[in-house]
Design a protein around this motif. Structure first.
Motif, short mmCIF file in Angstrom:
data_model
loop_
_atom_site.label_atom_id
_atom_site.label_comp_id
_atom_site.label_asym_id
_atom_site.label_seq_id
_atom_site.Cartn_x
_atom_site.Cartn_y
_atom_site.Cartn_z
N ASN A 160 21.62 49.61 6.88
CA ASN A 160 22.69 49.39 6.11
C ASN A 160 22.28 48.07 5.02
OD1 ASN A 160 24.05 51.54 6.82
ND2 ASN A 160 25.32 50.16 8.13
N LEU A 161 21.64 47.06 5.60
CA LEU A 161 21.25 46.03 4.97
C LEU A 161 20.18 46.36 3.91
CD1 LEU A 161 21.06 43.03 4.89
CD2 LEU A 161 19.41 42.92 6.34
N GLU A 174 20.04 49.41 2.13
CA GLU A 174 20.80 49.82 1.17
C GLU A 174 21.60 49.06 0.47
OE1 GLU A 174 23.15 52.84 3.48
OE2 GLU A 174 21.30 54.24 3.90
N GLU A 175 22.14 48.03 1.12
CA GLU A 175 22.89 46.89 0.08
C GLU A 175 21.90 46.23 -0.68
OE1 GLU A 175 25.23 44.59 2.86
OE2 GLU A 175 26.15 46.05 3.67
N ARG A 176 20.77 45.97 -0.45
CA ARG A 176 20.08 45.12 -1.17
C ARG A 176 19.41 45.84 -2.33
NH1 ARG A 176 15.83 44.03 2.85
NH2 ARG A 176 14.72 45.56 1.83
N ALA A 229 21.00 48.43 -3.66
CA ALA A 229 22.22 48.63 -4.43
C ALA A 229 22.32 47.31 -5.47
CB ALA A 229 23.39 48.86 -3.60
N GLY A 230 22.00 46.17 -4.75
CA GLY A 230 21.91 45.05 -5.78
C GLY A 230 21.02 44.99 -6.79
#
Length: 76
Positions: A63-64, A66-68, A70-71
């Motif tokens: 998840n980390l 994927e968040e990175r 997406a950023g």
């Protein structure tokens, strides 16, 4: 683990066994000349192992990541 080139050469089998849990830095004349890593362990997993107990219990490297990503996409 930091080890001299002579020590590494003399006890190579011992250090290959240690690669299961940690990276090996080989030095020669006081300078690091090689870093030997376990290719089966990702950098994120390696770092999270060092931070065990300091990260939240719900920490999830997938998840980390994927968040990175997406950023980065939001910056375009």
């Amino acid at each position: 683990m930091v080890v001299t080139a002579n020590e590494f050469e003399t006890n190579i089998g011992k250090y290959f066994e240690m690669l299961v849990n940690e990276d090996i830095f080989v030095t020669q004349n006081g300078k690091t000349v090689a870093k030997i890593v376990n290719p089966g362990i990702s950098a994120v997993d390696s770092i999270s192992g060092l931070l065990r107990g300091k990260l939240p219990n719900d920490y999830d490297s997938k998840n980390l990541r994927e968040e990175r990503i997406a950023g980065y996409e939001m910056d375009d």
